[in-house]
Design a protein around this motif. Structure first.
Motif, PDB file in Angstrom:
ATOM      1  N   LYS A 448       0.876  -0.979   0.076  1.00  0.00           N
ATOM      2  CA  LYS A 448       0.076  -0.321   0.478  1.00  0.00           C
ATOM      3  C   LYS A 448       1.083   1.564   0.393  1.00  0.00           C
ATOM      4  CE  LYS A 448      -3.934   2.713   2.554  1.00  0.00           C
ATOM      5  NZ  LYS A 448      -4.300   2.924   3.991  1.00  0.00           N
ATOM      6  N   ASP A 449       0.606   1.895  -1.129  1.00  0.00           N
ATOM      7  CA  ASP A 449       1.135   3.787  -0.968  1.00  0.00           C
ATOM      8  C   ASP A 449       2.440   3.357  -1.090  1.00  0.00           C
ATOM      9  OD1 ASP A 449      -0.820   5.043   0.023  1.00  0.00           O
ATOM     10  OD2 ASP A 449      -0.455   4.509   2.148  1.00  0.00           O
ATOM     11  N   SER A 450       2.740   2.773  -2.071  1.00  0.00           N
ATOM     12  CA  SER A 450       4.151   2.531  -2.642  1.00  0.00           C
ATOM     13  C   SER A 450       4.188   2.535  -4.253  1.00  0.00           C
ATOM     14  CB  SER A 450       4.444   0.971  -2.204  1.00  0.00           C
ATOM     15  OG  SER A 450       5.571   0.891  -1.224  1.00  0.00           O
ATOM     16  N   LYS A 475       0.769   3.972  -7.870  1.00  0.00           N
ATOM     17  CA  LYS A 475       0.914   3.793  -7.036  1.00  0.00           C
ATOM     18  C   LYS A 475      -0.576   2.714  -6.765  1.00  0.00           C
ATOM     19  CE  LYS A 475       0.571   7.034  -2.899  1.00  0.00           C
ATOM     20  NZ  LYS A 475       0.506   7.880  -2.596  1.00  0.00           N
ATOM     21  N   VAL A 477      -2.681   0.965  -4.168  1.00  0.00           N
ATOM     22  CA  VAL A 477      -3.926   1.262  -3.174  1.00  0.00           C
ATOM     23  C   VAL A 477      -4.162  -0.497  -2.366  1.00  0.00           C
ATOM     24  CG1 VAL A 477      -4.476   2.611  -4.215  1.00  0.00           C
ATOM     25  CG2 VAL A 477      -5.420   0.319  -5.014  1.00  0.00           C
ATOM     26  N   GLN A 489      -8.921   5.728  -2.397  1.00  0.00           N
ATOM     27  CA  GLN A 489      -8.985   7.209  -2.011  1.00  0.00           C
ATOM     28  C   GLN A 489      -8.624   8.209  -2.754  1.00  0.00           C
ATOM     29  OE1 GLN A 489      -9.306   7.296   1.201  1.00  0.00           O
ATOM     30  NE2 GLN A 489      -9.620   4.488   0.764  1.00  0.00           N
ATOM     31  N   GLN A 491      -7.129  11.527  -5.047  1.00  0.00           N
ATOM     32  CA  GLN A 491      -5.522  11.450  -5.219  1.00  0.00           C
ATOM     33  C   GLN A 491      -5.293  12.580  -4.738  1.00  0.00           C
ATOM     34  OE1 GLN A 491      -4.970  11.098  -9.072  1.00  0.00           O
ATOM     35  NE2 GLN A 491      -3.523   9.052  -9.811  1.00  0.00           N
ATOM     36  N   GLU A 495       2.624  14.924  -4.018  1.00  0.00           N
ATOM     37  CA  GLU A 495       3.330  13.898  -3.404  1.00  0.00           C
ATOM     38  C   GLU A 495       4.845  13.595  -2.932  1.00  0.00           C
ATOM     39  OE1 GLU A 495       0.657  10.182  -2.408  1.00  0.00           O
ATOM     40  OE2 GLU A 495       0.288  10.855  -4.236  1.00  0.00           O
TER      41      GLU A 495
END
Length: 580
Positions: A448-450, A475, A477, A489, A491, A495
């Protein structure tokens, strides 16, 4: 066609060039560069498999040949770009005529299939107004792909003063080593044939500002010559660390490393130059290393060149061509000529070796011929695989539905196998997957989030793969390592991504992902130490996509540091870097 780059990288400050009348002295060589020739004219007498070519090159590469050529280069006394062009025994003119004659000799031994030429251009360099690179073209067997592969080195040498034409400037490491490597590859590789044409290029004017390389890159751009890859070899034979060697790599004076080589290239994420060096490393590991008697460790470096330095790959990159640089892990100095400088690079001390017992022969060599041969083989393997391999795939389609990562490769005609390379926090691939009978891959092992960077290569029926195409990123999720779906989620507009590579070398790439157009006045990334003191402030441009800045902290950085993205003076996001 070159893809549009979605990244920013450190731009080496090229001097203002005033080059005119750039011409190839051999129109046949120019026609081959343009792909306007009949391949049947240059067919060899026999045919060879991939393994026969690679093994044949290794078996025919000769340390004796390269050492003999180094001795000849040394005998010209001074190869400064501004040195004598008339003498038959001294100066850059005699040296370039000798190189050209050697290339003609190699051609005669191989059915006249290697076509030598000069690339002549007018420019005032150290009072000389006209100059010549030397190159030879080995015509390909298939002109449907007109792109060429360039193997390059600069021949000019220098002493402590940039235009000193009287000093002893043998330039054995910088860059006699690269010159004889390219010459030896011209000798050996011209025994074989390749689908794409290969160019063996020896430039001048590197020491005064990358002038010869810029002339050739400008010539190619003006003529519409297509270049798939440039392999620049500069300081590739020395193995002894100098007192002031440019970071990274050299841990202490006089320490020796003949077991590794550095690959420098521009950009980090979605960089075609980094795709090229990853291809170089992968092809070496799979095609050569299994049978190499002494293996080499290949380091994919983060920066385009050593800290504060530059080389002949940079003019090609600046004109939109994919390019990289080979350099020894240990260099004999940083070429910063100040009082007390005792290293060999850019000095009269850059000679082939030492005659310890004074009997007229070298007892100890600064340029290691066996190391040079291994570096030549890495070059040769890269050029061979690129020149005989299939076309690259088109632009990838990436998907992430909360259950996993999907990669769709646009089909390539006649191709049944593809390879997919995936990265996260490193310049090297984390994983490489092989797909047979399909052009779609699904992987569930995502975090997640990588941010995942994905590229692909085509593989032909002989198992030869193309250079990997330009990366795309996505990315994740999904829940960590489970594949469990969660609601997507929204964007974030901007970031701040993780610092790369990790572990770090002498530079760190700091990246900002911008999802859509952003209205702002100023933006920078500020680095602070653990006490909150500002260490560096790096301006950053925030275009849609991934934007990069290069933090040059040096090889010996230690400690914990924060890096913060500031937009119009407001801290947007902060990350941490730990240097060990």
């Amino acid at each position: 066609m070159k893809p549009t780059l979605l990244f920013l990288f450190l731009v080496f400050a090229l001097p203002s060039f005033s080059q005119t009348n750039i011409i190839s002295t051999n129109p046949v060589a120019e026609n081959v560069l343009l792909g306007t020739f009949n391949p049947a004219t240059y067919q060899p007498s026999g045919s060879f498999t991939k393994s026969q070519i690679v093994q044949g090159i290794w078996n025919n590469l000769s340390t004796d040949s390269m050492l003999a050529n180094l001795h000849t280069l040394a005998a010209f006394h001074n190869r400064n770009t501004g040195s004598d062009t008339v003498s038959g025994t001294k100066g850059v003119g005699a040296a370039r005529r000798w190189v050209h004659a050697k290339l003609q000799q190699y051609s005669a031994l191989n059915q006249n299939r290697l076509i030598p030429s000069y690339l002549q251009f007018d420019q005032t360099i150290c009072t000389i107004t006209q100059h010549r690179n030397i190159f030879a073209v080995l015509p390909g067997t298939d002109t449907s792909d007109k792109s060429v592969i360039i193997m390059e080195a600069h021949m000019d040498s220098r002493c402590e003063t940039v235009c000193d034409t009287a000093c002893l400037a043998q330039g054995m490491e910088d860059n006699g080593s690269g010159t004889v490597l390219v010459m030896e590859l011209a000798r050996v590789m011209s025994k074989y044939s390749y689908k794409q044409s290969i160019v063996f290029l020896i430039t001048i004017g590197e020491e005064q500002g990358l002038d010869g390389a810029n002339a050739f890159a400008t010539y190619c751009k003006n003529k519409g010559i297509q270049i798939e890859a440039v392999l620049n070899n500069d300081v590739v034979g020395g193995i002894i660390c100098g007192k002031t060697a440019s970071p990274p790599g050299c841990p202490g004076e006089n320490l020796v490393d003949s077991m590794s080589v550095r690959l420098f290239s521009a950009g980090t994420n979605s960089s075609p130059h980094k795709s090229l060096v990853r291809f170089i490393k992968l092809e070496y590991q799979e095609e050569v290393k299994p049978w190499m008697n002494v293996p080499t460790t290949i380091h994919v470096m983060n920066a385009e060149d050593r800290t504060g330095r530059g080389g002949d790959h940079i003019p090609f990159r600046s004109k939109g061509y994919t390019a990289m640089r080979f350099t020894s892990t240990h260099e004999a100095g940083d070429a910063n000529i100040v009082p007390g400088y005792t290293d060999r690079q850019h000095s009269t001390r850059d000679v082939l070796g030492k005659d310890i017992n004074m009997d007229g022969t070298f007892d100890s060599f600064y340029v290691d011929a066996n190391y040079l041969k291994r570096n030549a083989m890495i070059n040769a393997n890269t050029a061979t695989m690129a020149a005989i391999g299939p076309p690259q795939p088109g632009v990838l389609e990436l998907g992430n539905d909360g259950n996993g990562l999907t990669v769709v490769i646009p089909p390539v005609a006649g191709i049944n196998t593809y390879r997919v390379g995936i990265r996260t926090a490193y310049n090297d691939f984390d994983s490489v997957y092989t797909l047979t009978g399909t052009n779609v891959m699904k992987t569930y092992n995502i975090k997640k989030d990588s941010i995942y960077f994905v590229s692909a290569a085509s593989v032909d029926a002989n198992g030869t793969e193309s250079i990997f195409n330009i990366e795309k990123y996505i990315k994740a999720v999904a829940q960590p390592n489970t594949g469990t779906a969660e609601p997507l989620q929204p964007q974030k507009a901007v970031e701040l991504l993780g610092a790369m590579p990790n572990p770090f070398d002498e530079t760190t790439t700091l990246s900002v992902l911008v999802n859509g157009k952003l209205n702002y006045k100023t933006a920078n990334i500020t680095i602070t130490d653990i006490q909150g003191r500002t260490v560096s402030v790096l301006p950053v441009v925030l275009n849609p996509g991934i934007n990069e800045v290069l933090y040059e902290h040096g090889f010996n950085q230690k400690g914990l540091f924060n890096y913060s993205l500031l937009i119009d003076g407001k801290i947007w996001q902060t990350g941490r870097m730990l240097f060990k």
